[in-house]
Scaffold this motif. Sequence first.
Motif, PDB file in Angstrom:
ATOM      1  N   VAL A 169       0.850  -1.211   0.000  1.00 60.56           N
ATOM      2  CA  VAL A 169       0.000   0.000   0.000  1.00 60.56           C
ATOM      3  C   VAL A 169       0.875   1.247   0.000  1.00 60.56           C
ATOM      4  O   VAL A 169       0.601   2.216  -0.715  1.00 60.56           O
ATOM      5  N   GLN A 170       1.933   1.247   0.807  1.00 62.33           N
ATOM      6  CA  GLN A 170       2.903   2.341   0.838  1.00 62.33           C
ATOM      7  C   GLN A 170       4.301   1.744   0.631  1.00 62.33           C
ATOM      8  O   GLN A 170       5.012   1.447   1.590  1.00 62.33           O
ATOM      9  N   PRO A 171       4.731   1.568  -0.626  1.00 60.40           N
ATOM     10  CA  PRO A 171       6.041   0.942  -0.881  1.00 60.40           C
ATOM     11  C   PRO A 171       7.203   1.695  -0.240  1.00 60.40           C
ATOM     12  O   PRO A 171       8.220   1.091   0.105  1.00 60.40           O
ATOM     13  N   ALA A 172       7.066   2.998  -0.047  1.00 62.29           N
ATOM     14  CA  ALA A 172       8.161   3.787   0.519  1.00 62.29           C
ATOM     15  C   ALA A 172       8.451   3.428   1.963  1.00 62.29           C
ATOM     16  O   ALA A 172       9.503   3.795   2.494  1.00 62.29           O
ATOM     17  N   LYS A 173       7.532   2.710   2.621  1.00 62.77           N
ATOM     18  CA  LYS A 173       7.739   2.340   4.025  1.00 62.77           C
ATOM     19  C   LYS A 173       8.691   1.156   4.186  1.00 62.77           C
ATOM     20  O   LYS A 173       9.067   0.824   5.308  1.00 62.77           O
ATOM     21  N   ALA A 174       9.071   0.513   3.076  1.00 64.09           N
ATOM     22  CA  ALA A 174       9.983  -0.626   3.167  1.00 64.09           C
ATOM     23  C   ALA A 174      11.306  -0.182   3.780  1.00 64.09           C
ATOM     24  O   ALA A 174      11.946   0.764   3.321  1.00 64.09           O
ATOM     25  N   GLY A 175      11.733  -0.873   4.818  1.00 65.73           N
ATOM     26  CA  GLY A 175      12.989  -0.554   5.474  1.00 65.73           C
ATOM     27  C   GLY A 175      12.972   0.700   6.321  1.00 65.73           C
ATOM     28  O   GLY A 175      14.015   1.116   6.831  1.00 65.73           O
ATOM     29  N   PHE A 176      11.772   1.281   6.521  1.00 67.55           N
ATOM     30  CA  PHE A 176      11.670   2.505   7.329  1.00 67.55           C
ATOM     31  C   PHE A 176      11.227   2.150   8.744  1.00 67.55           C
ATOM     32  O   PHE A 176      10.219   1.478   8.938  1.00 67.55           O
ATOM     33  N   VAL A 177      12.002   2.608   9.722  1.00 64.34           N
ATOM     34  CA  VAL A 177      11.681   2.355  11.129  1.00 64.34           C
ATOM     35  C   VAL A 177      11.465   3.702  11.811  1.00 64.34           C
ATOM     36  O   VAL A 177      12.412   4.472  11.979  1.00 64.34           O
ATOM     37  N   PRO A 178      10.217   4.023  12.201  1.00 62.99           N
ATOM     38  CA  PRO A 178       9.929   5.339  12.791  1.00 62.99           C
ATOM     39  C   PRO A 178      10.402   5.419  14.242  1.00 62.99           C
ATOM     40  O   PRO A 178      10.694   4.396  14.872  1.00 62.99           O
ATOM     41  N   LEU A 179      10.454   6.626  14.747  1.00 64.56           N
ATOM     42  CA  LEU A 179      10.779   6.842  16.160  1.00 64.56           C
ATOM     43  C   LEU A 179       9.711   7.746  16.760  1.00 64.56           C
ATOM     44  O   LEU A 179       9.573   8.904  16.363  1.00 64.56           O
ATOM     45  N   ILE A 180       8.944   7.194  17.692  1.00 64.49           N
ATOM     46  CA  ILE A 180       7.898   7.946  18.393  1.00 64.49           C
ATOM     47  C   ILE A 180       8.255   7.930  19.866  1.00 64.49           C
ATOM     48  O   ILE A 180       8.476   6.862  20.449  1.00 64.49           O
ATOM     49  N   ASP A 181       8.333   9.123  20.453  1.00 61.23           N
ATOM     50  CA  ASP A 181       8.924   9.224  21.792  1.00 61.23           C
ATOM     51  C   ASP A 181       7.940   9.112  22.939  1.00 61.23           C
ATOM     52  O   ASP A 181       8.340   9.125  24.098  1.00 61.23           O
ATOM     53  N   ARG A 182       6.626   8.988  22.654  1.00 64.73           N
ATOM     54  CA  ARG A 182       5.696   8.853  23.777  1.00 64.73           C
ATOM     55  C   ARG A 182       4.386   8.232  23.317  1.00 64.73           C
ATOM     56  O   ARG A 182       4.013   8.301  22.147  1.00 64.73           O
ATOM     57  N   ALA A 183       3.704   7.624  24.284  1.00 60.94           N
ATOM     58  CA  ALA A 183       2.385   7.047  24.041  1.00 60.94           C
ATOM     59  C   ALA A 183       1.316   8.064  24.436  1.00 60.94           C
ATOM     60  O   ALA A 183       1.438   8.724  25.463  1.00 60.94           O
ATOM     61  N   VAL A 184       0.282   8.164  23.622  1.00 58.52           N
ATOM     62  CA  VAL A 184      -0.818   9.084  23.897  1.00 58.52           C
ATOM     63  C   VAL A 184      -1.948   8.299  24.557  1.00 58.52           C
ATOM     64  O   VAL A 184      -2.460   7.324  23.995  1.00 58.52           O
ATOM     65  N   LEU A 185      -2.314   8.707  25.776  1.00 62.44           N
ATOM     66  CA  LEU A 185      -3.320   8.000  26.554  1.00 62.44           C
ATOM     67  C   LEU A 185      -4.529   8.895  26.785  1.00 62.44           C
ATOM     68  O   LEU A 185      -4.417  10.116  26.791  1.00 62.44           O
ATOM     69  N   GLN A 186      -5.675   8.263  26.996  1.00 58.34           N
ATOM     70  CA  GLN A 186      -6.903   9.010  27.270  1.00 58.34           C
ATOM     71  C   GLN A 186      -7.271   8.974  28.753  1.00 58.34           C
ATOM     72  O   GLN A 186      -8.306   9.508  29.140  1.00 58.34           O
ATOM     73  N   ASP A 187      -6.444   8.369  29.574  1.00 55.72           N
ATOM     74  CA  ASP A 187      -6.720   8.298  31.011  1.00 55.72           C
ATOM     75  C   ASP A 187      -5.401   8.051  31.724  1.00 55.72           C
ATOM     76  O   ASP A 187      -4.372   7.768  31.102  1.00 55.72           O
TER      77      ASP A 187
END
Length: 522
Positions: free
Chosen positions: A264-282
Amino acid sequence: MGTCLTACLSACMRVGPDFQPQRESWSEHWSSTSIAQVTQIASPSDLQPDARQWWRVFHDDNLEQLIAAADANNGDLRISALRVIEARAQLGIALAGRYPQVQQANADVLYSARKRQDGFNTRSGAYVQYALGFSIGWELDFWGRFARAIESADAAFFAAQDNREDALVLVHAQVADTYFTLRTTEARLRIARENAQLQKRSYEITQKLFKSGETDELDLQQAKTQYLGTLSSIPVFESQIAVARHALCVLLGRPPGPLPELDVQPAKAGFVPLIDRAVLQDVPADLLLRRPDVRAAEHQMAAQSALIGVAKADLYPSVSLVGSLVWSASSLTGAPSTLAAVGGPSITWNLFDHGLITNNVRVQDARLQQLIVAYQESVREAAREADDAATALIAALQRDTILHDAQDAAQRSLTLANTIYREGYSDFQRVLDAQRALSAQQDAYVVNRGNAVSSLISLYKALGGGWYTGQPLLDPATRAQMQHRTDWGDLLDESKLPSAAHNVSRAPGSPAVSNQHEGPSQ
């Protein structure tokens, strides 16, 4: 009048304990410095993805397609959904116990022939006798035996829903973790190929220099060793990618084969994201207690608590209203037909059970205590999982900057080593060392990125995120197969199925489903 009588009987006393949640004091206000550091409580106006669909924080259409396919076809999810239907049918069985039961019904047809000799005359004849009868018994729920049984089945039904949501949490985490393992391995494969090409050029240069007599064989063999060593890692990474794809196929409920969702998104091959926090609702303490497996453990306690009352009811006399209706007739001319009705109360009391009933109560109580300990242990384990995941995420985030700088330094070292070697100020060993360091630092950087993503997924999973699915409880093919085989009435109608997610605030053990039934489920 029957409705009034049922209401009166329902109001009779219930023996056995009324369930009380067994939460430890620390769980109500639990907090963790590590979790606070890597989480963010979203405001009502925040457009961040809900923790129920936490995978959307990656903004990866490939992953979302994989999650949707797993929701529709994963075998564990389908089994857990069928267990919800089974628990609903079990609740129907418990509800049926409150109503009169036909204990026995029979119909008899008897053909008789007779021959009688009177002097020289012989007379013969035949006739048929008919009989139809049935007996009804209605055990009055003076001690709450049936009410407690319904209470237990009701809690077990919600536990089944909780277990299905827990299966969703696990499957979503497994799909995401496997997907990013695949992406991490793709990145490592790319790095290995790039470094193999770099080392191949060095090997070719040393080969020419050795043939021209400008260098000794040691440089040649060292360059060859390093190049072939890096080259040998490529099949390993390719194999790991294939294994990850096979694992994804199984999670999606299909045999190993193509995965069009990854295109679906070929550009994502070999891409590893970095997200620094989890978003919580409680706050984490509330999320911890709302984890599907923790809720299931609490509902299982409630179900077992009610079974103590069912067992205790056997200590008291059982009062039933019994009745029989019998009709009989004969084909003989002039023979009368009769209709007899008999009814009255019946009392049964097992006074000499030699401790059987008492020990059964003890068995049920011991089982409840086991579930209490298991529940408390599951909450502690959930807190540990969340804290461990947050701690690992913090470490990965701290290493990311360091490894990025180390990667840049290794790249610069290789450039300098090549320059100094060409100018004759150092031997080839320094070039080999710089190449080896660059390969190691690049690989460590990508692996750490993968660890950070895995820790974030584990944190969401530990806090019970990911239990939402847009799929129905049963897929149309399964529903049609079951309805063709068995009359399910309205039990497969999801619009009449209370949600365990909406049952969080209800004290486990208090009636929820049972109050919506006016009679046995048909």
